[in-house]
Each structure stands twice: as structure tokens, then as C-alpha cells.
Design a protein around this motif. Structure first.
Motif, PDB file in Angstrom:
ATOM      1  N   GLU A   1     -15.854  -2.133  -7.004  1.00  0.00           N
ATOM      2  CA  GLU A   1     -14.621  -2.630  -7.854  1.00  0.00           C
ATOM      3  C   GLU A   1     -14.099  -1.494  -8.246  1.00  0.00           C
ATOM      4  O   GLU A   1     -13.861  -0.039  -8.250  1.00  0.00           O
ATOM      5  CB  GLU A   1     -15.554  -2.594  -9.256  1.00  0.00           C
ATOM      6  CG  GLU A   1     -14.310  -3.246 -10.326  1.00  0.00           C
ATOM      7  CD  GLU A   1     -14.690  -3.671 -11.646  1.00  0.00           C
ATOM      8  OE1 GLU A   1     -16.375  -3.014 -11.697  1.00  0.00           O
ATOM      9  OE2 GLU A   1     -13.977  -4.317 -12.441  1.00  0.00           O
ATOM     10  N   LEU A   2     -12.542  -1.611  -8.237  1.00  0.00           N
ATOM     11  CA  LEU A   2     -10.988  -0.610  -8.558  1.00  0.00           C
ATOM     12  C   LEU A   2     -11.236  -1.400 -10.100  1.00  0.00           C
ATOM     13  O   LEU A   2      -9.918  -1.680  -9.522  1.00  0.00           O
ATOM     14  CB  LEU A   2     -10.922  -0.076  -7.318  1.00  0.00           C
ATOM     15  CG  LEU A   2     -11.866   0.230  -6.009  1.00  0.00           C
ATOM     16  CD1 LEU A   2     -10.552   0.512  -4.248  1.00  0.00           C
ATOM     17  CD2 LEU A   2     -12.041   1.780  -6.536  1.00  0.00           C
TER      18      LEU A   2
ATOM     19  N   SER B   1      -4.837  -3.868  -8.309  1.00  0.00           N
ATOM     20  CA  SER B   1      -4.644  -5.175  -7.835  1.00  0.00           C
ATOM     21  C   SER B   1      -4.822  -4.544  -6.566  1.00  0.00           C
ATOM     22  O   SER B   1      -4.911  -3.957  -5.683  1.00  0.00           O
ATOM     23  CB  SER B   1      -2.801  -5.346  -7.702  1.00  0.00           C
ATOM     24  OG  SER B   1      -2.579  -4.749  -9.119  1.00  0.00           O
ATOM     25  N   THR B   2      -5.672  -6.060  -6.214  1.00  0.00           N
ATOM     26  CA  THR B   2      -6.007  -6.572  -5.026  1.00  0.00           C
ATOM     27  C   THR B   2      -5.098  -5.881  -3.452  1.00  0.00           C
ATOM     28  O   THR B   2      -5.995  -5.183  -2.403  1.00  0.00           O
ATOM     29  CB  THR B   2      -6.538  -8.141  -4.626  1.00  0.00           C
ATOM     30  OG1 THR B   2      -7.416  -8.020  -5.878  1.00  0.00           O
ATOM     31  CG2 THR B   2      -7.136  -8.474  -3.311  1.00  0.00           C
ATOM     32  N   GLU B   3      -4.226  -6.319  -4.138  1.00  0.00           N
ATOM     33  CA  GLU B   3      -3.571  -6.189  -2.262  1.00  0.00           C
ATOM     34  C   GLU B   3      -2.867  -4.264  -2.144  1.00  0.00           C
ATOM     35  O   GLU B   3      -2.521  -4.053  -1.358  1.00  0.00           O
ATOM     36  CB  GLU B   3      -1.575  -6.834  -3.372  1.00  0.00           C
ATOM     37  CG  GLU B   3      -1.114  -6.008  -4.081  1.00  0.00           C
ATOM     38  CD  GLU B   3       0.530  -6.481  -4.869  1.00  0.00           C
ATOM     39  OE1 GLU B   3       1.071  -6.296  -3.864  1.00  0.00           O
ATOM     40  OE2 GLU B   3       0.610  -6.593  -6.084  1.00  0.00           O
ATOM     41  N   PHE B   4      -3.748  -3.577  -3.363  1.00  0.00           N
ATOM     42  CA  PHE B   4      -3.157  -2.056  -3.114  1.00  0.00           C
ATOM     43  C   PHE B   4      -4.958  -1.471  -2.886  1.00  0.00           C
ATOM     44  O   PHE B   4      -4.497  -0.509  -2.489  1.00  0.00           O
ATOM     45  CB  PHE B   4      -2.816  -1.799  -4.583  1.00  0.00           C
ATOM     46  CG  PHE B   4      -1.381  -1.578  -5.113  1.00  0.00           C
ATOM     47  CD1 PHE B   4      -0.453  -2.062  -4.222  1.00  0.00           C
ATOM     48  CD2 PHE B   4      -0.979  -1.823  -6.417  1.00  0.00           C
ATOM     49  CE1 PHE B   4       0.984  -2.486  -4.827  1.00  0.00           C
ATOM     50  CE2 PHE B   4       0.361  -2.293  -6.580  1.00  0.00           C
ATOM     51  CZ  PHE B   4       0.890  -2.544  -6.269  1.00  0.00           C
ATOM     52  N   ARG B   5      -5.552  -2.095  -2.446  1.00  0.00           N
ATOM     53  CA  ARG B   5      -6.948  -2.169  -1.717  1.00  0.00           C
ATOM     54  C   ARG B   5      -6.441  -1.664  -0.956  1.00  0.00           C
ATOM     55  O   ARG B   5      -7.649  -0.297  -0.614  1.00  0.00           O
ATOM     56  CB  ARG B   5      -7.864  -3.051  -2.450  1.00  0.00           C
ATOM     57  CG  ARG B   5      -8.404  -3.436  -4.443  1.00  0.00           C
ATOM     58  CD  ARG B   5      -9.399  -4.464  -4.257  1.00  0.00           C
ATOM     59  NE  ARG B   5     -11.030  -4.019  -3.790  1.00  0.00           N
ATOM     60  CZ  ARG B   5     -12.016  -3.514  -4.286  1.00  0.00           C
ATOM     61  NH1 ARG B   5     -11.556  -3.229  -5.740  1.00  0.00           N
ATOM     62  NH2 ARG B   5     -13.136  -2.899  -3.310  1.00  0.00           N
ATOM     63  N   GLY B   6      -6.326  -1.934   0.204  1.00  0.00           N
ATOM     64  CA  GLY B   6      -5.801  -1.322   1.490  1.00  0.00           C
ATOM     65  C   GLY B   6      -5.839  -0.449   1.860  1.00  0.00           C
ATOM     66  O   GLY B   6      -6.456   0.200   2.601  1.00  0.00           O
TER      67      GLY B   6
ATOM     68  N   TYR C   1       3.289   0.047  -8.267  1.00  0.00           N
ATOM     69  CA  TYR C   1       1.649   1.114  -7.327  1.00  0.00           C
ATOM     70  C   TYR C   1       1.551   2.267  -7.908  1.00  0.00           C
ATOM     71  O   TYR C   1       0.285   2.819  -8.314  1.00  0.00           O
ATOM     72  CB  TYR C   1       2.288   1.255  -6.073  1.00  0.00           C
ATOM     73  CG  TYR C   1       1.039   1.681  -4.939  1.00  0.00           C
ATOM     74  CD1 TYR C   1      -0.037   0.940  -4.567  1.00  0.00           C
ATOM     75  CD2 TYR C   1       1.090   3.246  -4.724  1.00  0.00           C
ATOM     76  CE1 TYR C   1      -0.654   1.642  -3.670  1.00  0.00           C
ATOM     77  CE2 TYR C   1       0.110   3.666  -4.214  1.00  0.00           C
ATOM     78  CZ  TYR C   1      -0.801   2.379  -3.173  1.00  0.00           C
ATOM     79  OH  TYR C   1      -1.621   3.113  -2.559  1.00  0.00           O
ATOM     80  N   ASN C   2       2.498   3.226  -8.424  1.00  0.00           N
ATOM     81  CA  ASN C   2       1.994   4.729  -8.724  1.00  0.00           C
ATOM     82  C   ASN C   2       1.829   4.066  -9.849  1.00  0.00           C
ATOM     83  O   ASN C   2       0.752   4.988 -10.266  1.00  0.00           O
ATOM     84  CB  ASN C   2       3.446   5.554  -8.713  1.00  0.00           C
ATOM     85  CG  ASN C   2       3.827   5.605  -7.509  1.00  0.00           C
ATOM     86  OD1 ASN C   2       2.720   5.605  -6.265  1.00  0.00           O
ATOM     87  ND2 ASN C   2       5.359   5.735  -6.419  1.00  0.00           N
ATOM     88  N   LYS C   3       2.413   3.440 -10.929  1.00  0.00           N
ATOM     89  CA  LYS C   3       1.533   3.177 -12.066  1.00  0.00           C
ATOM     90  C   LYS C   3       0.147   3.019 -12.120  1.00  0.00           C
ATOM     91  O   LYS C   3      -0.529   3.709 -12.915  1.00  0.00           O
ATOM     92  CB  LYS C   3       2.328   2.180 -13.013  1.00  0.00           C
ATOM     93  CG  LYS C   3       2.628   1.319 -14.277  1.00  0.00           C
ATOM     94  CD  LYS C   3       3.027   0.914 -15.554  1.00  0.00           C
ATOM     95  CE  LYS C   3       2.875   1.346 -16.755  1.00  0.00           C
ATOM     96  NZ  LYS C   3       1.994   0.372 -16.982  1.00  0.00           N
TER      97      LYS C   3
ATOM     98  N   LEU D   1      -6.668   4.982 -11.060  1.00  0.00           N
ATOM     99  CA  LEU D   1      -7.612   5.799  -9.717  1.00  0.00           C
ATOM    100  C   LEU D   1      -7.936   6.940  -9.562  1.00  0.00           C
ATOM    101  O   LEU D   1      -9.658   6.548  -8.794  1.00  0.00           O
ATOM    102  CB  LEU D   1      -6.586   6.390  -8.522  1.00  0.00           C
ATOM    103  CG  LEU D   1      -6.664   6.728  -7.292  1.00  0.00           C
ATOM    104  CD1 LEU D   1      -7.631   5.548  -6.316  1.00  0.00           C
ATOM    105  CD2 LEU D   1      -5.881   7.363  -6.311  1.00  0.00           C
ATOM    106  N   ALA D   2      -8.412   7.742 -10.535  1.00  0.00           N
ATOM    107  CA  ALA D   2      -9.225   8.683 -10.646  1.00  0.00           C
ATOM    108  C   ALA D   2     -10.414   8.337 -11.190  1.00  0.00           C
ATOM    109  O   ALA D   2     -11.786   8.128 -11.288  1.00  0.00           O
ATOM    110  CB  ALA D   2      -9.074   9.559 -11.734  1.00  0.00           C
TER     111      ALA D   2
END
Lengths: 337, 337
Positions: free
Chosen positions: B290-291, B295-300, B162-164, B170-171
Motif C-alpha cells: 500500500e502507498l 494515486s494508482t496512476e502514479f504508482r508505476g 503528483y508533487n503534492k 511518499l516518505a
């Protein structure tokens, strides 16, 4: 007085208070067996009542008592909620979709459920480990439950004296609040009607805190919006100062609900601020209403009931002024959505 | 693009993410020593961010994590809050009256305090047991704290991955959301301006749930009301169906914030209902953005940041359309009240 049956209301409250033996039996059993958390679960008006019970206990009791919104509970859930948890809820019909699903989920997890369901024949009653069916007086039932929980936990030494005063005087006192409020309420309803007709888009702002917050939120949303189709916004006294204040101008309609519990100072700050920027505000202060036979120290625990009594009169007159029967719904339960 | 410095925003988010080492050190120390409860305390916008952190953890973590409103904490208090409790808070100025008093009260009780205070020289920093001073990115800091708490509690096995992804993407992803939203936001701001000028009393309704609720509440109140002096009302998706729906008509302006966390189904219900009764609604859905690299699982866990990025663009255009500098206040901190 419009839509007012004094004896019926006295009987209703006294009947609620007479549930004490039953409530005590359930609560004592819950506390004897032990639990890891007590969750008041509700949606809409019953969620608002749950918030009132929680804030009442938060400052007085070390018991792990929380509030869950039923719809959030069935989606997000709560990882701290376990088979050793207790649900307390109230429902008039017993068939509100979110509430049914929340109770089903709680049971699947293995938790115990204590319901106040007005209709004894509702399906949800079968899911309850304990259920008391008696009409109305939801807030009273929740507070009676809260009081017993705290008494058993050594946090309410004045319990017997408190109950004696309630059982001897509360029903009469609340009826007297209604009587005293009626003339003012008739005038207020006239003003609201005139204002709304002249300014149909303008929301009416309601501000309140502590056990008045549940009253403020549900009065604005479940009565004016849902039952009278009048625009409102509600906000706590604390949060009022962090945004909402900026849209209050001289003619903005604001009603402040003041109670006598621990958060009264927050309402006093709003009461001090409003006259500086607004001339169309109303303050309804539970302190203005005598509650004969009830000690000052106990009044804070009743502030929301006093406000409810005042608002009963406002509702009766609004319904008449607007010629809008409060039982009709535009959308709610009118079609699938 | 109006008021948009791409590199500055990228640096800001990356600087926030780079606090991870510091945050982990504090959180690890908190969890090594133990605690009986973690309380995110805030007021106004910082309370809204606290609600986001709490709802994020509620469905995933068995840790005792709660939210307190600072003003309620200094009046009602919380009997479960003890010397073994932990406060986490965020403040830009560090001098918000309620926040200062709440932290003072927590320290008097003997609790430990972890603050994110943008201004390192603020007095409140001295009351903190741990303090990190870095500008903005409040929600990111709270979620990074939440993530470490859950990781240490064995509830976030994907922590490193996640952090990676966050640190690598993210930015840039959030900057791309702003770029993609800009043209739409300019159009929306024009429509809002035209609507508000024609209907100055009508509140704009905002609806959202889950980690979008903090976004919905604070966007309506801290941005439109406080900074733009536009009337709003905000409501959760769940509660929308228990009152507020009745005042929505064909022309009522409603904006729905949709996210991708566990409460998305509640927003979907509102999205399904609105077209049946209203033609003046807007849906902002984080899913439409789009991000890249995430990963999709982290988008929430990022839905509220996506919404914030979209709203940054709306704000820039509203400020210009209304010719209302967002820094001015009518009353807030302008005089004693």
C-alpha cells in the motif's frame, strides 16, 4: 575438423558480402528520403547483434542510430519513434512473437521497415518496406548496412578500400581463424566439460565490451544457456569492476573476450586484473588471429566475427563433449507460456 | 527492526523532495537555453539509476534523452554528443575514476554538466555547471529531474498534483513498505542463507523489467555480489525467454521483481512461466504494498522505490544472517588494478 565444411562457410560469407549492391540500394533510398531516427530492433540474439551495430556507429557517426528491444518497444514504446523513423531488424524464422508485434507497431506508427529475414516466405516479410532474404551472417549484414549509412553521411571515406579487402579476403580469413582455433577449442571444451561435471552449479563468467559485448552476451545466453544448458553470467568489462569482481576467486571460471575496437582498453584492464585473483580464466583475443589481406585499421570492425569463428569451434567440441545436441530445447517453443 | 531509523528515513526522503525548487531552477535554465541531447551518464549503480530515468522517459517524452556508461563514453565516445549536449549524473563520493574522466571529457567537448554529488567538497563539483549536494535518494533526484523536463515539455500536466502527493505521502509510504516487508524479509534472508550455505556455487537469479530493471541489475550486482559476495545473475523479463529460461529447474533460486509501470506485462509473463518449471522462486511485487495517499496512476513511477524499500529490509537481514558487514570489499578500491 568436427562439423566444419570449409567451402560452405566461404560461400556463406561471400554470399553475404555479395548482398552489398542490394543493401546499398536500400540504404541510399532511406537516406535520400530522410528520417528522424534509425532503430535497430531485436530480441535475444538479434538484440545482441543490434547492440553491436549501435556501438560500432556510436563512436564514428553523428547519425541518430539507436537500439530497441522488441519486447520493450511493444510495451513501453518510444515517444521519439515516429512515422519518419526507420526500423532495421534481422530474423531467421521471421515468426518470433515479440519481433512480429514490434514490426506491426512500427508500421502502425507509419515508420518504414528494412528487414533481413532468412525465410523469404515468412509473413513478416510482407510488413517490410525492404527485405533481403539470405541465410545467416546477421552481424555482417548489419555492419554492411552501418557502413553504407556512414559512407553516405561522409563518415567512411575508406569505404571502397574496406569493401575490396572484405570481398577479397574476409571469408578465407574467417575460415582460417576456425582452423587455427580448432585444436585449442577441443582442449578448452574438454576442460569446460570436466569443470561443469565437477561443479554443475557454478556459472561460467563471460566478460567483454564494445562489439564484443553483443558477442559476450549472446554467446553466454544463446549458446551456453539456451543450446547447451550450462550456467553463465555475462558482464561488460566496465561493469565488471563495479560489483562482479568481488565474487571472483582463484577457481572461478572466467572467459574474457578481447577485441580490437575502441573499447579494447576496458578489456585490457580486466586482463590485467584477473591474474591477481584468479587462476581459472581464459582470454580469447581476436588479435591473436591473423586476418590475411585485411588492414590493421579495419580489424576492430571484425573483432566480433573473429570471436564468432573461434566460438564456432568451441561449440562444435562442447556439443560433442557434453553429448548435448545444440538443437534441442527444454522449454523454448515447447509449450505455451 | 534491525538497522532501521524511521525518522531518519522519513527526513531523508523529505529532504530529497525538498530539493524540488533547486532542481526546477536548473532544469528550467537547461530547457530555456536549449540542447541537442540529455545524457544520463553513470557507472555501476549510478548507470543502473540512469537506465531507470531513461526508460521512465522513453515511453512518455519526445525529448532526446539517452544513457551513457561512463567507461564507454571515455573510450568509444558518442559522435552525437556535442557542445550543446547536457550531462546529468549522480555520485556519492564524486571520485569514481570513470565518472571523473567522463565529466572531464564532456567539459572538453563544451557540454554543460548537472551533477548530484553527495560530497559537496569533491573535486568533480568544480567541473559541474550546476551541482546539488544532498545525501542518498539518487533515484528520486533523477525522477524529479525527469518530471520537470517532461512538465516543461508539456508532457506532464498532472505535475502539481503528483508533487503534492509525493511531498505529503511518499516518505511515510516508503517507511511503511519497509515495516510491512520486514517479517517476510527476515524469513527470506534465513532461506537465502541456508540455500547459499548448502549450494555455494549456485547463482541466485534476479529477473525484472522497466524501472525494475535498474533495480534488478544493481541489486544483484551492487548489493549481493559487491556487498555480500553472493553469486547472482540478473536478466530482463523479456530476455529471460530468449536463453536463460533453459537453465531454470525445479530447485533453481529465482527472484522476480514486479513493478507497475508499462513493462509489467513482461514480468507477468515470467510470473506465469516460473511455476511450471520451478518451485524455488520468489516474486516481490510492488503492487502488494500500500502507498497511502498516492494515486494508482502514479504508482508505476515509484515501483523501483518500493522495491528498494523492500530490499533495504532484505539487506539488513542478509547482513545479519551471513555475518558479513556490507561495507567490506574484497578487491574494490583495495589495491591498484
Amino acid at each position: 575438423m568436427l562439423k566444419f565444411d570449409e567451402q560452405k562457410q566461404i560461400n556463406s560469407v561471400n554470399g553475404g558480402l555479395a548482398l552489398r549492391g542490394e543493401i546499398e540500394k536500400v540504404v541510399d533510398e532511406i537516406q535520400e528520403k530522410g528520417f528522424d531516427g534509425i532503430y535497430f530492433i531485436g530480441i535475444g540474439g538479434t538484440w545482441a547483434s543490434s547492440l553491436q551495430a549501435e556501438v560500432y556507429m556510436r563512436g564514428r557517426s553523428a547519425l541518430p542510430v539507436y537500439v530497441e528491444n522488441a519486447a520493450e518497444f511493444i510495451t513501453t514504446g518510444n515517444k521519439r519513434f515516429t512515422k519518419d523513423s526507420i526500423v532495421i531488424f534481422s530474423s531467421v524464422t521471421g515468426n518470433t512473437e515479440e519481433m512480429v508485434k514490434a514490426v506491426e507497431k512500427a508500421k502502425e506508427i507509419g515508420a518504414k521497415v528494412f528487414g533481413f529475414v532468412d525465410k523469404a516466405e515468412a509473413e513478416i516479410v510482407k510488413l517490410c518496406d525492404w527485405c533481403i532474404s539470405y541465410p545467416e551472417n546477421e552481424q555482417l549484414k548489419f555492419y554492411m548496412t552501418a557502413n553504407r549509412l556512414m559512407y553516405n553521411n561522409g563518415e567512411f571515406p575508406e569505404y571502397d578500400r574496406y569493401n575490396k579487402e572484405m570481398e577479397e579476403h574476409l571469408a578465407e580469413a574467417l575460415v582460417n581463424v576456425e582452423k587455427k582455433a580448432d585444436a585449442w577449442a577441443a582442449e578448452y571444451a574438454k576442460e569446460v566439460y570436466a569443470y561443469v561435471k565437477a561443479n554443475p552449479d557454478m556459472p561460467h563468467y563471460f566478460v567483454g565490451s564494445g562489439n564484443q559485448w553483443g558477442a559476450t552476451y549472446s554467446y553466454a545466453m544463446c549458446y551456453w544457456e539456451e543450446q547447451l544448458w550450462i550456467r553463465t553470467k555475462s558482464i561488460t568489462c566496465a561493469e565488471f569492476f563495479h560489483g562482479m569482481l568481488e565474487v571472483v576467486e582463484a577457481e572461478t571460471p572466467v572467459t574474457l573476450f578481447m577485441g580490437e575496437d575502441s573499447q579494447r582498453p576496458l578489456a585490457e584492464r580486466v586482463a590485467g586484473f584477473l591474474p591477481k585473483v584468479c587462476k581459472n580464466y581464459v582470454v580469447i583475443d581476436s588479435k591473436d588471429y591473423e586476418l590475411e589481406g585485411i588492414s590493421t585499421e579495419f580489424r576492430g570492425s571484425l573483432s566480433h566475427l573473429v570471436m564468432h569463428a573461434v566460438n564456432n569451434r568451441v561449440d562444435a567440441h562442447l556439443e560433442d563433449e557434453f553429448k548435448h545436441p545444440m538443437v534441442i530445447r527444454r522449454y523454448y517453443r515447447q509449450f505455451e507460456y
